[in-house]
Design an enzyme around this catalytic site. Structure first.
Site, short mmCIF file in Angstrom:
data_model
loop_
_atom_site.label_atom_id
_atom_site.label_comp_id
_atom_site.label_asym_id
_atom_site.label_seq_id
_atom_site.Cartn_x
_atom_site.Cartn_y
_atom_site.Cartn_z
N SER A 251 0.84 -1.19 0.00
CA SER A 251 0.00 0.00 0.00
C SER A 251 0.88 1.24 0.00
O SER A 251 2.04 1.20 0.43
CB SER A 251 -0.91 0.02 1.24
OG SER A 251 -0.15 0.23 2.41
N LYS A 252 0.31 2.34 -0.44
CA LYS A 252 1.06 3.59 -0.55
C LYS A 252 1.50 4.12 0.80
O LYS A 252 2.41 4.95 0.88
CB LYS A 252 0.21 4.65 -1.27
CG LYS A 252 -1.09 4.98 -0.56
CD LYS A 252 -1.99 5.82 -1.44
CE LYS A 252 -3.34 6.07 -0.79
NZ LYS A 252 -4.28 6.77 -1.70
N ARG A 253 0.89 3.66 1.88
CA ARG A 253 1.26 4.14 3.21
C ARG A 253 2.56 3.51 3.70
O ARG A 253 3.17 4.00 4.64
CB ARG A 253 0.12 3.88 4.20
CG ARG A 253 -1.08 4.79 3.95
CD ARG A 253 -2.30 4.37 4.77
NE ARG A 253 -3.41 5.27 4.50
CZ ARG A 253 -4.20 5.21 3.44
NH1 ARG A 253 -3.98 4.27 2.54
NH2 ARG A 253 -5.19 6.06 3.25
N ASN A 255 4.82 1.74 1.18
CA ASN A 255 5.73 1.57 0.05
C ASN A 255 5.25 2.47 -1.08
O ASN A 255 4.04 2.65 -1.24
CB ASN A 255 5.72 0.12 -0.45
CG ASN A 255 7.02 -0.61 -0.18
OD1 ASN A 255 8.09 -0.03 -0.27
ND2 ASN A 255 6.91 -1.89 0.15
N ASP A 406 -3.67 13.00 -2.71
CA ASP A 406 -3.95 11.76 -3.43
C ASP A 406 -5.10 11.93 -4.42
O ASP A 406 -5.15 11.27 -5.45
CB ASP A 406 -4.29 10.63 -2.45
CG ASP A 406 -3.06 10.06 -1.78
OD1 ASP A 406 -1.95 10.33 -2.25
OD2 ASP A 406 -3.21 9.33 -0.78
#
Length: 485
Positions: A251-253, A255, A406
């Site tokens: 997930s963007k949180r 990686n 985002d």
């Protein structure tokens, strides 16, 4: 039968590294068997789908080195390749299911559905309760003709099991009592993923569905749709999800997940594609470095592991280093010009610093942070915390601002300034406070070129990555010394 496979991204955000991962394995499988690889845009989410996102997906996949035989930009015999352009096809197929009794109209209001979910809270199954499933067809036709709003739902079997074979997982079974009567056609006439996916895969002659394992739970609905349509189902192959180091879904949180980040950070596309090829698959023994043609030559799903491949930025960076070292000097120079040392990027930087330069040797110190990857915030740690705020406040503020960015599609100076001021008002911060914090989070400096021009040149992916890293840094600053030792 000729092998035909597809990748079907939704254009609702940034081009995801997971899309490239699944695309690679589809592409390799197709080429291994002399087949075709198709790209289809699944843009049935009309509220979130954008042309910009579609363009970014195509651009990013081409950058990483994946090409397709048929798609919205190259055409093909099974077009159109955007689901938004195939609405009449889905309506026709939904009408066939209504006529056969395999689907039914549901007239339930949003209020009734909310009451149903509240009443089912805590129970083992909280799907649709079938309230409209027994409505007589004539009555259903009358209400629809009168203009009453409805959706079309699939009438799933309510007893027994749905059983199907998966190439990687063997026989898979689902209890039908735990499967919802899925919506196929929404009240606005647009299909859901389930109907459009099955109809398109059939009409486009897809022989193998190679997709992420998160779609495994949807497969019983797709199996049933193939059955009630009387169509031959494809072979199912559900790939393991990419994981963070803690085995959670990437997930963007935790990686960077946008392909645009890896391009902006200076990764070589062939190194990234090679690394994705090692995610759950091995070419032989402990060998990790190989080309796509070599992967095609050796490819078999028998070499696939379901252990949950960990996407490790450190390992990817090490592989990228190997690829860089293998290039000759002229090739490295060419790649660096294509990255950020070409005229296009430098022309964006010069207007930001030209008035502050007395000599050209000052250009690099003034712009160094535009070329850097992850930054060190130690030198500005104290300045990052405005008066009457805490390090924890700053961390929460930055993470919230990243969430705002985002969904911020306009990354121009004007768009960024409007979004930043709106966020400051939302969290009741003085805009000057927020501007200062964002400036230092993006650059690790107190003095920089104008903030919004700087963010625009850094770009969405590097800017958001730095804000997240700064937030993590501030979180560590807010912990007691005993917890950070």
């Amino acid at each position: 039968m000729s092998v035909r496979v597809r990748i079907a991204p939704s254009p609702t955000g940034d081009p995801h590294v997971g899309t490239a991962y699944i695309a690679l394995f589809n592409y390799v499988f197709a080429k291994k068997h002399g087949g075709q690889f198709i790209l289809r845009i699944e843009d049935t989410d009309r509220a979130r789908s954008t042309a910009d996102s579609e363009a970014a997906i195509l651009r990013a996949l081409r950058w990483v080195g994946v090409t397709w035989d048929e798609g919205p930009d190259v055409g093909g015999p099974c077009g159109p390749y955007r689901q938004s352009e195939r609405s009449e096809i889905y309506k026709t197929e939904a009408d066939k299911l209504l006529a056969s009794g395999a689907a039914y109209r549901c007239f339930c209001t949003a209020e009734r559905l909310e009451e149903m979910r509240a009443a089912a809270k805590g129970k083992s199954f909280v799907g649709y309760d079938g309230h409209c499933r027994g409505i007589d067809r004539a009555e259903s036709d009358r209400r629809a003709a009168a203009g009453e709003a409805f959706v079309v739902r699939l009438a799933m079997p309510k007893t027994g099991e749905t059983v199907f074979a998966d190439r990687l997982r063997g026989e898979v079974r689902f209890d039908n009592t735990q499967i919802d009567d899925q919506i196929l056609l929404k009240s606005d006439g647009f299909p859901t993923y389930h109907l459009a996916n099955v109809v398109d895969d059939h009409l486009m002659g897809i022989t193998h569905v190679i997709r992420a394992e998160e779609w495994l739970s949807s497969t019983p609905k797709h199996v049933e749709l193939y059955k009630v349509f009387g169509w031959q189902a494809p072979e199912w192959i559900h790939m393991p999800l990419l994981r963070n180091a803690d085995k959670s879904k990437i997930s963007k949180r935790k990686n960077p997940v946008s392909l645009d980040y890896y391009r902006a950070a200076g990764f070589l596309p062939e190194a990234l594609l090679n690394y994705l090829g090692t995610m759950g698959w091995s070419i032989s023994g402990d060998r990790e470095k190989f080309t796509v043609p070599e992967m095609i030559e050796a490819f078999t799903f028998d070499r696939m592991s379901l252990g949950g491949p960990v996407f490790d930025l450190v390992k990817l960076s090490a592989m990228n280093a190997d690829y860089l070292r293998a290039l000759d000097d002229d090739s490295v120079v060419k790649r660096m010009r294509e990255w950020r040392l070409g005229d296009e990027y430098l022309k964006q930087l010069v207007p930001l610093v030209r008035q502050r330069m007395q000599r050209m040797d000052e250009f690099l110190p003034l712009t160094e942070f535009f070329f850097s990857g992850d930054l060190d915030y130690a030198a500005v740690a104290k300045d990052l915390v405005p008066k009457n705020r805490t390090a924890k406040d700053v961390a929460e503020c930055l993470l919230g601002f990243v969430e705002a960015l985002d969904v911020q599609r306009d990354f121009s100076h004007a768009g960024l300034e409007a979004a930043t001021r709106a966020y400051a008002e939302k969290i009741a911060w003085d805009p000057k406070e927020l501007f200062m914090v964002v400036r230092m989070a993006a650059t690790a400096r107190k003095a920089t070129p104008p903030l919004f021009e700087t963010l625009a040149v850094l770009g969405r992916d590097l800017a958001r990555r730095r804000l997240r890293l700064c937030a993590e840094f501030m979180k560590r600053q807010s912990r007691p010394a005993s917890q950070t030792a």
